[in-house]
Write a protein that holds these residues in place. Sequence first.
Motif: not given
Length: 301
Positions: A194-218
């Motif tokens: 609940l507390a996280r909803m008060n944070l601004p949209a410019n705060i940093y997040t992190q993720w793992y993003w796996k994609v194939d080359l066709h969709n990466l080029l798109h």
Amino acid sequence: MPLSPEQHQEIEAQRGQSATTLRAVSPGMEAHLYKAHQVLDHGFVRVVDYMGDDSAIVQAARVSYGRGTKSVSNDEGLIRYLMRHWHSTPFEMCEVKLHVKLPVFVARQWIRHRTANVNEYSGRYSILDREFYIPSAEHLAAQSVVNNQGRGEALSGEEAARVLAWLKDDAGRAYDHYEAMISQEGQQGLARELARMNLPANIYTQWYWKVDLHNLLHFLRLRADAHAQYEIRVYADALCEIVKDWVPFAYKAFEDYRLGAVSMSTQAVDVIKRRLAGEAVTQETSGMSKGEWREFVAIWG
């Protein structure tokens, strides 16, 4: 700073390990593996894993054994043919897994590319870091007067200073309240989810993003374009440099036929033909709207 000393040590430890393998490897991509490429003020992109190289694209197109059945020059020619004629599945044989640190408002643009596997840092289980994207002065721009989703000239003087101060103060104040709400000193403390909803949209997040080359080029075709928002374009630019080293034949074809190419409507082709025939064509006689004509003139004069 994008990475802590501990994270740097972890990366160096990963890069210090090696293993023999029978699978195809890309020397260019091996040089990028695990390294963090800084983007914006606190962000980064780094390759965690990958599969395939230029030869994997050719192998899939020919359904052949090993590294293909023809010469390297023919391999490049085939890749260019596949790119030129909008083939997709051979490029899907290559994949990459990325670790990305980015502002939340950039992540919300990025996630619109739904053809990937994503796992994001959880603000329900973990406490988000006090790191915010604060634009540099040259990127504090006014609203564009010709593009509803773009920016115009940079702000200056007192207005720029005032906006910059607000961005910093608001982000810091929101995080102070976030910390105060989740604190369990002398109180129960509000749940992190609940507390996280008060944070601004410019705060940093992190993720793992796996994609194939066709969709990466798109993704890169749209986000490395000059009209893309600066804050996501710089991530796309960093990825372009990585892909260029990973699959050089495919990337060169992508540059020639996608990134640096121009798509033409039926009306635009007709105008070019009429001009070559000596006719003076105007917007009124072109069959294009004012917006289409403006874009046409920007490219063809």
